[in-house]
Each structure stands twice: as C-alpha cells, then as structure tokens.
Design an enzyme around this catalytic site. Structure first.
Site, PDB file in Angstrom:
ATOM      1  N   GLU A 104       0.810  -1.206   0.000  1.00  0.00           N
ATOM      2  CA  GLU A 104       0.000   0.000   0.000  1.00  0.00           C
ATOM      3  C   GLU A 104       0.857   1.275   0.000  1.00  0.00           C
ATOM      4  O   GLU A 104       0.365   2.350   0.327  1.00  0.00           O
ATOM      5  CB  GLU A 104      -0.937  -0.011   1.204  1.00  0.00           C
ATOM      6  CG  GLU A 104      -1.998  -1.093   1.104  1.00  0.00           C
ATOM      7  CD  GLU A 104      -2.891  -1.116   2.323  1.00  0.00           C
ATOM      8  OE1 GLU A 104      -3.948  -0.482   2.282  1.00  0.00           O
ATOM      9  OE2 GLU A 104      -2.520  -1.751   3.308  1.00  0.00           O
ATOM     10  N   SER A 141      -6.342  -2.596   1.568  1.00  0.00           N
ATOM     11  CA  SER A 141      -6.688  -2.038   0.250  1.00  0.00           C
ATOM     12  C   SER A 141      -7.241  -3.088  -0.715  1.00  0.00           C
ATOM     13  O   SER A 141      -7.117  -2.933  -1.924  1.00  0.00           O
ATOM     14  CB  SER A 141      -5.477  -1.343  -0.401  1.00  0.00           C
ATOM     15  OG  SER A 141      -5.247  -0.101   0.214  1.00  0.00           O
ATOM     16  N   TYR A 181      -9.547   3.472  -5.398  1.00  0.00           N
ATOM     17  CA  TYR A 181      -8.653   4.594  -5.673  1.00  0.00           C
ATOM     18  C   TYR A 181      -8.810   5.233  -7.047  1.00  0.00           C
ATOM     19  O   TYR A 181      -7.992   6.031  -7.452  1.00  0.00           O
ATOM     20  CB  TYR A 181      -7.198   4.169  -5.434  1.00  0.00           C
ATOM     21  CG  TYR A 181      -7.003   3.653  -4.030  1.00  0.00           C
ATOM     22  CD1 TYR A 181      -7.178   4.512  -2.944  1.00  0.00           C
ATOM     23  CD2 TYR A 181      -6.716   2.318  -3.769  1.00  0.00           C
ATOM     24  CE1 TYR A 181      -7.040   4.052  -1.651  1.00  0.00           C
ATOM     25  CE2 TYR A 181      -6.574   1.848  -2.469  1.00  0.00           C
ATOM     26  CZ  TYR A 181      -6.736   2.718  -1.418  1.00  0.00           C
ATOM     27  OH  TYR A 181      -6.606   2.264  -0.132  1.00  0.00           O
ATOM     28  N   ARG A 217     -11.142   3.005  11.400  1.00  0.00           N
ATOM     29  CA  ARG A 217     -12.316   2.857  10.538  1.00  0.00           C
ATOM     30  C   ARG A 217     -12.650   1.376  10.459  1.00  0.00           C
ATOM     31  O   ARG A 217     -11.777   0.559  10.165  1.00  0.00           O
ATOM     32  CB  ARG A 217     -12.031   3.402   9.145  1.00  0.00           C
ATOM     33  CG  ARG A 217     -13.307   3.636   8.321  1.00  0.00           C
ATOM     34  CD  ARG A 217     -13.004   3.746   6.848  1.00  0.00           C
ATOM     35  NE  ARG A 217     -12.649   2.456   6.312  1.00  0.00           N
ATOM     36  CZ  ARG A 217     -11.602   2.235   5.516  1.00  0.00           C
ATOM     37  NH1 ARG A 217     -10.794   3.185   5.167  1.00  0.00           N
ATOM     38  NH2 ARG A 217     -11.365   1.009   5.075  1.00  0.00           N
ATOM     39  N   ASP A 248     -14.624  -1.717   8.838  1.00  0.00           N
ATOM     40  CA  ASP A 248     -15.275  -2.135   7.593  1.00  0.00           C
ATOM     41  C   ASP A 248     -16.279  -3.248   7.868  1.00  0.00           C
ATOM     42  O   ASP A 248     -15.980  -4.204   8.590  1.00  0.00           O
ATOM     43  CB  ASP A 248     -14.225  -2.653   6.597  1.00  0.00           C
ATOM     44  CG  ASP A 248     -13.346  -1.533   6.070  1.00  0.00           C
ATOM     45  OD1 ASP A 248     -13.710  -0.354   6.292  1.00  0.00           O
ATOM     46  OD2 ASP A 248     -12.323  -1.829   5.434  1.00  0.00           O
ATOM     47  N   GLU A 276     -13.196  -5.998   9.499  1.00  0.00           N
ATOM     48  CA  GLU A 276     -11.865  -5.638  10.024  1.00  0.00           C
ATOM     49  C   GLU A 276     -11.892  -4.235  10.606  1.00  0.00           C
ATOM     50  O   GLU A 276     -12.772  -3.437  10.297  1.00  0.00           O
ATOM     51  CB  GLU A 276     -10.824  -5.684   8.891  1.00  0.00           C
ATOM     52  CG  GLU A 276     -11.217  -4.763   7.731  1.00  0.00           C
ATOM     53  CD  GLU A 276     -10.034  -4.300   6.885  1.00  0.00           C
ATOM     54  OE1 GLU A 276      -8.889  -4.586   7.248  1.00  0.00           O
ATOM     55  OE2 GLU A 276     -10.273  -3.614   5.884  1.00  0.00           O
ATOM     56  N   ASN A 293      -9.433  -0.900  10.695  1.00  0.00           N
ATOM     57  CA  ASN A 293      -8.230  -0.290  10.106  1.00  0.00           C
ATOM     58  C   ASN A 293      -7.747   0.777  11.071  1.00  0.00           C
ATOM     59  O   ASN A 293      -8.436   1.778  11.277  1.00  0.00           O
ATOM     60  CB  ASN A 293      -8.570   0.366   8.775  1.00  0.00           C
ATOM     61  CG  ASN A 293      -9.091  -0.648   7.770  1.00  0.00           C
ATOM     62  OD1 ASN A 293      -8.323  -1.437   7.239  1.00  0.00           O
ATOM     63  ND2 ASN A 293     -10.395  -0.660   7.541  1.00  0.00           N
ATOM     64  N   GLY A 301      -7.171   5.136   5.093  1.00  0.00           N
ATOM     65  CA  GLY A 301      -6.740   6.083   4.071  1.00  0.00           C
ATOM     66  C   GLY A 301      -7.144   7.501   4.425  1.00  0.00           C
ATOM     67  O   GLY A 301      -8.238   7.731   4.929  1.00  0.00           O
TER      68      GLY A 301
HETATM   69  N1  LIG Z   1     -17.202 -11.655   3.484  1.00  0.00           N
HETATM   70  C1  LIG Z   1     -17.384 -10.721   2.567  1.00  0.00           C
HETATM   71  N2  LIG Z   1     -18.598 -10.567   1.962  1.00  0.00           N
HETATM   72  C2  LIG Z   1     -18.768  -9.628   1.004  1.00  0.00           C
HETATM   73  N3  LIG Z   1     -17.809  -8.797   0.575  1.00  0.00           N
HETATM   74  C3  LIG Z   1     -16.594  -8.910   1.125  1.00  0.00           C
HETATM   75  C4  LIG Z   1     -16.308  -9.858   2.142  1.00  0.00           C
HETATM   76  N4  LIG Z   1     -15.024  -9.734   2.507  1.00  0.00           N
HETATM   77  C5  LIG Z   1     -14.516  -8.748   1.745  1.00  0.00           C
HETATM   78  N5  LIG Z   1     -15.440  -8.237   0.923  1.00  0.00           N
HETATM   79  C6  LIG Z   1     -15.204  -7.153  -0.040  1.00  0.00           C
HETATM   80  O1  LIG Z   1     -13.809  -6.911  -0.131  1.00  0.00           O
HETATM   81  C7  LIG Z   1     -13.452  -5.624   0.381  1.00  0.00           C
HETATM   82  C8  LIG Z   1     -12.143  -5.712   1.168  1.00  0.00           C
HETATM   83  O2  LIG Z   1     -12.269  -6.574   2.263  1.00  0.00           O
HETATM   84  P1  LIG Z   1     -11.642  -6.258   3.693  1.00  0.00           P
HETATM   85  O3  LIG Z   1     -11.878  -7.437   4.548  1.00  0.00           O
HETATM   86  O4  LIG Z   1     -12.156  -4.949   4.179  1.00  0.00           O
HETATM   87  O5  LIG Z   1     -10.076  -6.204   3.382  1.00  0.00           O
HETATM   88  P2  LIG Z   1      -9.043  -5.003   3.125  1.00  0.00           P
HETATM   89  O6  LIG Z   1      -8.177  -4.991   4.325  1.00  0.00           O
HETATM   90  O7  LIG Z   1      -8.291  -5.405   1.917  1.00  0.00           O
HETATM   91  O8  LIG Z   1      -9.833  -3.737   2.973  1.00  0.00           O
HETATM   92  C9  LIG Z   1     -14.663  -5.210   1.201  1.00  0.00           C
HETATM   93  O9  LIG Z   1     -14.807  -3.819   1.265  1.00  0.00           O
HETATM   94  C10 LIG Z   1     -15.807  -5.856   0.450  1.00  0.00           C
HETATM   95  O10 LIG Z   1     -16.152  -5.107  -0.715  1.00  0.00           O
HETATM   96 MG   LIG Z   2     -11.217  -3.054   4.300  1.00  0.00          MG
END
Ligand SMILES: Nc1ncnc2c1ncn2[C@@H]1O[C@H](COP(=O)(O)OP(=O)(O)O)[C@@H](O)[C@H]1O
Ligand SMILES: [Mg+2]
Length: 308
Positions: free
Chosen positions: A23, A148, A215, A254, A256, A269, A271, A275
C-alpha cells in the site's frame, strides 16, 4: 486560539509515510494530503519517507503523525520503534495496531465479544472439500494481513477457487477463506471513541470494493448516511465501536462491514490507519458531522497527546 493548537504550533511534526508495503502508493498520497493540510494550518511539518534507515530521519521531530498503511507501519512495528526512542505518535499503540493487522486474531476477538463477523475457514492445511462443506459459494479468498483489498478474490465455483488459490498463494502465504455476504458494503469511522455516520459504498463498475474501485475517481458511489433502517444503523455504529475497543485500537480507526439483505451487519476488520486522502472514507464521514479535512487532521494529531 485553543491551548492544544498552541501546543502543536510549537512542535515539529514528522509525517511518516511511504514504507514498503503493497500500500506504499496510497500512503504516499495520504501523506501528501496530510502534509498540505498541516502546512496550511501553519504547523511546522516534515515528510519522512519510511525506509529501513528511517530512524535517522527522526532526530528533529517532536511528534510523529503516522500515515503508513499495511505492513510495516500499521502493524505496531513503527509504533514500537517510536515508543522505544520516546517520540509520541498518533493513533493506536503497538498491540492494537498488531491485532488489527491480523485479521484472524481480530475475528477471534470479534467472536469472543459477540460482534458478528462472516463465517470463515482458517487451517494450516487447506482442504478444499472441507472449505466447500463449511462455506457456501461465493467464497472470499483473503490474505491474513493485507489491506486495500490487495489479494482479495471472490469465487463462485471449485474450479475458480483452485485457480485463484494457486495465484494468491504465490504472493501471500497466509490465507483464509470467508463466507461472502451479499448486500451492502459499509464503513464506520471512530474518532476519540465516538462513531461517525455510517458510509455506504456502492462500487459501480466492479464486483466488490477492490483496489481499483477504492482509488479511481468515479468508480464508486458513496452514500452518507448509509440507507439502513434506524435500529440496524445504530447497531453498525455499536459494533464498530465495540470492535475498535475490543482489538485495543485507540484515538481513531475505521471499521469495515458488510450487511446482508436484512441489514444485519458483519464486521470484516478494523483499520487503525485508514486512508486519509481528501476523498477517503474517513474524511467523507467526518465531513458529514461538519468536520473539514483540516479539522479531522488536527483531531488525529491530537490523538498523540496521551503519549506526551
Ligand atoms: N465476506 C465478505 N462478503 C462480502 N464482501 C466482502 C467480504 N469480505 C470482503 N469483501 C469485499 O472486499 C473488500 C475488502 O475486504 P476487507 O476485509 O475490508 O479487506 P481489506 O483490508 O483489503 O480492505 C470489502 O470492502 C468488500 O467489498
Ligand atoms: Mg477493508
């Protein structure tokens, strides 16, 4: 002028950005926005591109504003170095940073605290049949400690799974597999242990909120407040704050989430260094409560006060 602003006007601020995680580019962009904002507010500020010898560049700073994403930087390592040499820094400490960077440990903690998180498979030996018994398609393949959306793949069939697994294993050794939750993508920022409005994320051209949708301008629609019925909306904020505290984050973060079609939230998760480009999620959420980007950056700077 308030006391805290005066306090920081007398100090030299180092904005730590760059690093060598996947990243890096995003961190450079976050760092540039933060530096511009701090300069505009008349603070004495210097950008420090974090490399293996970056401790030498820390000599003349009084406080570190950490704008690193991914590892090392968001994972507690840089925080540890700063603690060791006695430089106060923004955001979460060593443990909160390390835990939030580890999505498996985070998920164990969420579960222990009653925070819903999508069902997942994580074992030393990857048994594809077992994965398909435990999880329904679509299945999300994810690295244990990236951000990301780097390395995140959604698959529909066993064949797709095998192909994606092979490809992902070439880059990341430690993976887990998660139940895909169809519905809404949402994030909820926390500042000073208070949840911000929930942001709904609608990728317009991609299957999910991947690196490109994150991005590239115009690839994603952002809706604030998220279109979630009131009670469930409040739940997202509650889960976000509980998750933030449970993993030991402090100052800001933040969280998610994904929501199913009944608006039930699942936390993906936390963060600890989200960003911070002008148009990043957290600044959008801050703006929704009337906090400008500059004000948000100052709020984040102030999270270092507890370390002086
Ligand atoms: N279990 C899930 N169900 C639906 N979408 C998911 C799931 N896990 C990840 N995503 C999609 O992938 C993106 C990134 O996942 P995330 O776990 O937040 O990892 P990162 O640390 O890469 O942001 C999420 O914002 C979502 O759009
Ligand atoms: Mg995320």
């Amino acid at each position: 002028m308030d006391k805290e602003r005066k306090f920081f006007l007398r100090r030299k601020i180092g904005v730590l950005y760059g690093g060598w995680s996947l990243e890096r580019e995003i961190s450079l962009r976050s760092g540039a926005c933060i530096i511009e904002s701090l300069k505009k507010q008349n603070f004495k500020v210097r950008g420090i591109d974090v490399d293996k010898n970056f401790t030498r560049k820390l000599k003349n700073i009084d406080v570190a504003f950490i704008a690193l994403h991914g590892r090392p930087g968001e994972d507690g390592m840089v925080q540890g170095i700063l603690e060791f040499i006695g430089i106060p820094y923004t955001g979460s400490g060593i443990i909160g940073s390390a835990i939030s960077m580890d999505k498996i440990i985070s998920k164990y903690i969420f579960t222990a605290k009653g925070i819903p998180t999508p069902d997942f498979y994580y074992k030393e030996h990857i048994d594809i049949d077992k994965i398909f018994e435990q999880l329904k398609v679509p299945i999300v393949i994810k690295p244990r400690a990236e951000g990301s959306s780097v390395g995140v793949t959604i698959v529909e069939t066993k064949k797709e799974f095998e192909k994606a697994l092979k490809k992902t294993l070439r880059k990341f050794r430690d993976l887990y597999f998660e139940q895909y939750i169809p519905g809404m993508i949402a994030t909820c920022g926390i500042i000073n242990e208070i949840p911000l409005p929930v942001l709904e994320i609608v990728p317009k051209k991609r299957r999910f909120y991947d690196y490109t949708s994150k991005y590239t301008h115009g690839m994603t629609e952002y809706i604030i407040p998220a279109r979630i019925p009131e009670k469930k909306y409040k739940k997202v904020q509650d889960f976000a704050l509980t998750a933030h505290k449970a993993i030991g984050a402090s100052g800001f973060s933040r969280v998610d989430c994904v929501l199913d079609y009944n608006y039930n939230a699942y936390v993906l998760e936390v963060n600890t260094i989200p960003g911070l480009l002008y148009e990043s999620n957290l600044p959008i959420e801050a703006r929704a409560i009337g906090l400008t980007y500059d004000e948000l950056i100052f709020e984040i700077l102030k999270t270092s006060l507890m370390r002086f």
